[in-house]
Design a protein around this motif. Structure first.
Motif, PDB file in Angstrom:
ATOM      1  N   VAL A 254       0.827  -1.198   0.000  1.00 33.90           N
ATOM      2  CA  VAL A 254       0.000   0.000   0.000  1.00 33.90           C
ATOM      3  C   VAL A 254       0.869   1.259   0.000  1.00 33.90           C
ATOM      4  CG1 VAL A 254      -1.804   1.257   1.240  1.00 33.90           C
ATOM      5  CG2 VAL A 254      -1.803  -1.250   1.219  1.00 33.90           C
ATOM      6  N   ALA A 255       0.527   2.198  -0.866  1.00 36.25           N
ATOM      7  CA  ALA A 255       1.235   3.477  -0.917  1.00 36.25           C
ATOM      8  C   ALA A 255       1.007   4.251   0.382  1.00 36.25           C
ATOM      9  CB  ALA A 255       0.739   4.297  -2.102  1.00 36.25           C
ATOM     10  N   SER A 256       2.037   4.965   0.818  1.00 40.98           N
ATOM     11  CA  SER A 256       1.939   5.761   2.037  1.00 40.98           C
ATOM     12  C   SER A 256       2.409   7.185   1.779  1.00 40.98           C
ATOM     13  CB  SER A 256       2.791   5.131   3.144  1.00 40.98           C
ATOM     14  OG  SER A 256       4.166   5.410   2.930  1.00 40.98           O
ATOM     15  N   ARG A 257       2.361   7.995   2.823  1.00 46.78           N
ATOM     16  CA  ARG A 257       2.837   9.382   2.729  1.00 46.78           C
ATOM     17  C   ARG A 257       4.348   9.459   2.558  1.00 46.78           C
ATOM     18  NH1 ARG A 257      -1.124   9.899   6.900  1.00 46.78           N
ATOM     19  NH2 ARG A 257      -2.722  11.464   6.406  1.00 46.78           N
ATOM     20  N   ASP A 258       5.034   8.401   2.957  1.00 49.20           N
ATOM     21  CA  ASP A 258       6.477   8.471   3.161  1.00 49.20           C
ATOM     22  C   ASP A 258       7.251   7.649   2.138  1.00 49.20           C
ATOM     23  OD1 ASP A 258       5.883   9.828   5.625  1.00 49.20           O
ATOM     24  OD2 ASP A 258       5.395   7.855   6.469  1.00 49.20           O
ATOM     25  N   SER A 259       8.534   7.929   2.027  1.00 46.27           N
ATOM     26  CA  SER A 259       9.449   7.046   1.326  1.00 46.27           C
ATOM     27  C   SER A 259       9.661   5.804   2.193  1.00 46.27           C
ATOM     28  CB  SER A 259      10.783   7.744   1.060  1.00 46.27           C
ATOM     29  OG  SER A 259      11.379   8.151   2.267  1.00 46.27           O
ATOM     30  N   ILE A 260      10.224   4.754   1.614  1.00 47.01           N
ATOM     31  CA  ILE A 260      10.424   3.521   2.374  1.00 47.01           C
ATOM     32  C   ILE A 260      11.908   3.205   2.503  1.00 47.01           C
ATOM     33  CG2 ILE A 260       8.171   2.559   1.777  1.00 47.01           C
ATOM     34  CD1 ILE A 260       9.684   0.733  -0.249  1.00 47.01           C
ATOM     35  N   SER A 261      12.205   2.399   3.516  1.00 42.41           N
ATOM     36  CA  SER A 261      13.580   1.979   3.790  1.00 42.41           C
ATOM     37  C   SER A 261      13.565   0.492   4.120  1.00 42.41           C
ATOM     38  CB  SER A 261      14.152   2.783   4.956  1.00 42.41           C
ATOM     39  OG  SER A 261      13.412   2.516   6.143  1.00 42.41           O
ATOM     40  N   ASN A 262      14.699  -0.022   4.535  1.00 38.62           N
ATOM     41  CA  ASN A 262      14.798  -1.454   4.837  1.00 38.62           C
ATOM     42  C   ASN A 262      13.824  -1.893   5.921  1.00 38.62           C
ATOM     43  OD1 ASN A 262      16.704  -1.922   2.909  1.00 38.62           O
ATOM     44  ND2 ASN A 262      18.451  -1.926   4.293  1.00 38.62           N
ATOM     45  N   GLN A 263      13.508  -1.018   6.872  1.00 39.13           N
ATOM     46  CA  GLN A 263      12.597  -1.412   7.941  1.00 39.13           C
ATOM     47  C   GLN A 263      11.204  -1.723   7.408  1.00 39.13           C
ATOM     48  OE1 GLN A 263      12.511   2.758   9.877  1.00 39.13           O
ATOM     49  NE2 GLN A 263      10.548   1.866  10.452  1.00 39.13           N
ATOM     50  N   HIS A 264      10.849  -1.126   6.263  1.00 41.71           N
ATOM     51  CA  HIS A 264       9.550  -1.393   5.651  1.00 41.71           C
ATOM     52  C   HIS A 264       9.600  -2.601   4.719  1.00 41.71           C
ATOM     53  CE1 HIS A 264       9.732   3.122   6.252  1.00 41.71           C
ATOM     54  NE2 HIS A 264       8.824   2.726   7.111  1.00 41.71           N
ATOM     55  N   ILE A 265      10.780  -2.896   4.215  1.00 46.17           N
ATOM     56  CA  ILE A 265      10.951  -3.982   3.256  1.00 46.17           C
ATOM     57  C   ILE A 265      11.188  -5.324   3.950  1.00 46.17           C
ATOM     58  CG2 ILE A 265      12.504  -4.860   1.441  1.00 46.17           C
ATOM     59  CD1 ILE A 265      12.876  -1.939   0.575  1.00 46.17           C
ATOM     60  N   ASN A 266      11.888  -5.300   5.068  1.00 42.52           N
ATOM     61  CA  ASN A 266      12.258  -6.553   5.743  1.00 42.52           C
ATOM     62  C   ASN A 266      11.070  -7.454   6.079  1.00 42.52           C
ATOM     63  OD1 ASN A 266      15.000  -6.086   5.583  1.00 42.52           O
ATOM     64  ND2 ASN A 266      15.119  -5.063   7.565  1.00 42.52           N
ATOM     65  N   PRO A 267       9.930  -6.913   6.551  1.00 42.58           N
ATOM     66  CA  PRO A 267       8.789  -7.797   6.814  1.00 42.58           C
ATOM     67  C   PRO A 267       8.260  -8.490   5.559  1.00 42.58           C
ATOM     68  CG  PRO A 267       8.529  -5.747   8.024  1.00 42.58           C
ATOM     69  CD  PRO A 267       9.673  -5.547   7.078  1.00 42.58           C
ATOM     70  N   VAL A 268       8.360  -7.823   4.403  1.00 46.48           N
ATOM     71  CA  VAL A 268       7.949  -8.437   3.134  1.00 46.48           C
ATOM     72  C   VAL A 268       8.875  -9.600   2.802  1.00 46.48           C
ATOM     73  CG1 VAL A 268       7.576  -8.056   0.670  1.00 46.48           C
ATOM     74  CG2 VAL A 268       6.967  -6.263   2.319  1.00 46.48           C
ATOM     75  N   LEU A 269      10.179  -9.380   2.990  1.00 49.16           N
ATOM     76  CA  LEU A 269      11.151 -10.447   2.759  1.00 49.16           C
ATOM     77  C   LEU A 269      10.914 -11.607   3.716  1.00 49.16           C
ATOM     78  CD1 LEU A 269      14.370  -8.258   2.369  1.00 49.16           C
ATOM     79  CD2 LEU A 269      13.075  -9.362   0.534  1.00 49.16           C
ATOM     80  N   LYS A 270      10.602 -11.284   4.959  1.00 52.22           N
ATOM     81  CA  LYS A 270      10.364 -12.326   5.958  1.00 52.22           C
ATOM     82  C   LYS A 270       9.149 -13.178   5.592  1.00 52.22           C
ATOM     83  CE  LYS A 270      10.136 -12.959  10.981  1.00 52.22           C
ATOM     84  NZ  LYS A 270      10.010 -12.276  12.292  1.00 52.22           N
ATOM     85  N   ALA A 271       8.207 -12.559   4.904  1.00 53.74           N
ATOM     86  CA  ALA A 271       7.000 -13.285   4.475  1.00 53.74           C
ATOM     87  C   ALA A 271       7.256 -14.194   3.281  1.00 53.74           C
ATOM     88  CB  ALA A 271       5.893 -12.296   4.138  1.00 53.74           C
ATOM     89  N   GLN A 272       8.503 -14.244   2.798  1.00 48.41           N
ATOM     90  CA  GLN A 272       8.903 -15.103   1.677  1.00 48.41           C
ATOM     91  C   GLN A 272       8.292 -14.662   0.351  1.00 48.41           C
ATOM     92  OE1 GLN A 272      11.115 -17.747   2.003  1.00 48.41           O
ATOM     93  NE2 GLN A 272      11.385 -17.097   4.119  1.00 48.41           N
ATOM     94  N   SER A 273       7.908 -13.392   0.267  1.00 49.48           N
ATOM     95  CA  SER A 273       7.369 -12.881  -0.982  1.00 49.48           C
ATOM     96  C   SER A 273       8.486 -12.671  -1.991  1.00 49.48           C
ATOM     97  CB  SER A 273       6.651 -11.546  -0.730  1.00 49.48           C
ATOM     98  OG  SER A 273       6.131 -11.013  -1.917  1.00 49.48           O
ATOM     99  N   ASN A 274       8.185 -12.935  -3.260  1.00 40.78           N
ATOM    100  CA  ASN A 274       9.166 -12.683  -4.320  1.00 40.78           C
ATOM    101  C   ASN A 274       8.719 -11.575  -5.278  1.00 40.78           C
ATOM    102  OD1 ASN A 274       7.168 -13.989  -5.798  1.00 40.78           O
ATOM    103  ND2 ASN A 274       8.361 -15.831  -6.197  1.00 40.78           N
ATOM    104  N   TYR A 275       7.537 -11.016  -5.046  1.00 38.05           N
ATOM    105  CA  TYR A 275       6.978  -9.945  -5.877  1.00 38.05           C
ATOM    106  C   TYR A 275       6.255  -8.948  -4.990  1.00 38.05           C
ATOM    107  CZ  TYR A 275       7.054 -11.063 -10.946  1.00 38.05           C
ATOM    108  OH  TYR A 275       7.407 -11.250 -12.269  1.00 38.05           O
ATOM    109  N   VAL A 276       6.224  -7.686  -5.417  1.00 37.08           N
ATOM    110  CA  VAL A 276       5.325  -6.707  -4.809  1.00 37.08           C
ATOM    111  C   VAL A 276       4.550  -6.006  -5.916  1.00 37.08           C
ATOM    112  CG1 VAL A 276       6.590  -6.281  -2.678  1.00 37.08           C
ATOM    113  CG2 VAL A 276       7.167  -4.969  -4.716  1.00 37.08           C
TER     114      VAL A 276
END
Length: 333
Positions: free
Chosen positions: A31-53
């Protein structure tokens, strides 16, 4: 001896090829947010074993009969704009995640986009020109990013049904500026009537099919509810000989979540974490092993992982719920 070694190597290569072909899109709708993203926002996606966003910039219209789409302005949230898309995508790509660019339209007060319909030829022409500018902005951005997939529209049934020639021409224009794969996100009750699947790479479906009227179905009961819908999906797949992609799939963690899975209203209901997990297990069981099925994008995933979802939340997100653990397990298979 050499012949045996050669056969052995061929078997290894064949096995590797089959596994590679079977690789599914295990995606999240970010989901798009007000902010730019960093590793702290990406790491949970990686942890979920996702290979696409799926990344979702937005355009806005005032009402269902309004022909002008406002987009890519400084009044929007950062993640809803072109610059936001570029920043999000590049950060995910650094972590080796693939990208689907999936522009959305928002109608004021949340009216259903499938009902966008003009009441004059003049308005239709204005809408067509406005939508062309909107989607080509993101087609060019997708090409700049080398994004893997571009979704050319999301749940626009009346626009698609009433203006088929426009969509045929638009796809040709998009192909000139974007060289990746194309899909369209048809609503679950729309996909049978889309006329241009033959011109795209995936049959895209937002898979909110009604599955059960029960308060808290078992996985087996959800799977039973898929029987007729799956037959219809397969019929369309065979008609056009294109892989099927669930451009969105997901369930609320609430009682009766299989009755009208598309319902995103704010009407509160009893939290039912088990029903959400059972429904996700069922859709995985029914589709992920099918050769003609490309995979899907779970709806939906927010950037501030530690502030969303949880065991008192009855919305779609799987975050901080048993459903997140299940997705991690299923996507990791």
């Amino acid at each position: 001896m050499k012949t045996k070694k050669l056969l052995f190597l061929l078997l290894i290569l064949l096995n590797f090829s089959c596994k590679s072909q079977a690789k599914k899109i295990n995606g999240v709708s970010f989901v798009a947010s007000r902010d730019s993203i960093s590793n702290q926002h990406i790491n949970p996606v990686l942890k979920a074993q996702s290979n696409y966003v799926a990344l979702m910039p937005f355009g806005f219209i005032k009402e269902l009969a309004s022909p002008k789409i406002i987009h890519n302005t400084n009044r929007q949230w950062f993640g809803e704009t072109k610059n936001g898309l570029l920043q999000y995508a590049k950060r995910f790509q650094k972590e080796k995640l693939s990208i689907m660019v999936k522009p959305h339209i928002w109608v004021w007060r949340g009216e259903f986009t499938g009902n966008i319909k003009m009441d004059s030829e003049e308005k239709w022409n204005t809408l067509e020109n406005s939508y062309r500018e909107f989607i080509l902005t993101y087609a060019k951005a997708a090409e700049n990013l080398n994004a893997d997939i571009l979704c050319i529209g999301t749940e626009l049934e009346q626009f698609v049904v009433n203006r088929p020639a426009y969509w045929q021409k638009l796809i040709q224009e998009i192909r000139k500026v974007y060289k990746g794969k194309l899909t369209y996100a048809a609503n679950w009750d729309e996909f049978k009537r889309v006329s241009f699947w033959k011109d795209l790479d995936f049959i895209g479906i937002d898979a909110y099919f009604p599955l059960s009227d029960k308060k808290s179905p078992t996985t087996a009961e959800y799977e039973l509810g898929w029987k007729l819908h799956k037959e219809e999906v397969l019929r369309v797949q065979q008609q056009f000989n294109k892989p099927v992609l669930f451009t969105e799939f997901g369930y609320r963690s609430v009682d009766f979540n299989g009755k009208e899975p598309w319902d995103s209203s704010n009407v509160e209901g009893a939290v039912n974490l088990e029903a959400q997990a059972n429904a996700l297990q069922a859709i995985y069981n029914q589709f992920w092993k099918e050769e003609w099925f490309a995979g899907g994008f779970i709806w939906k995933w927010f950037h501030s992982h530690d502030k969303v979802g949880g065991e008192k939340n009855n919305r779609f997100t799987p975050q901080n719920k048993p459903a997140e653990e299940l997705i991690r397990k299923l996507y990791g298979l």
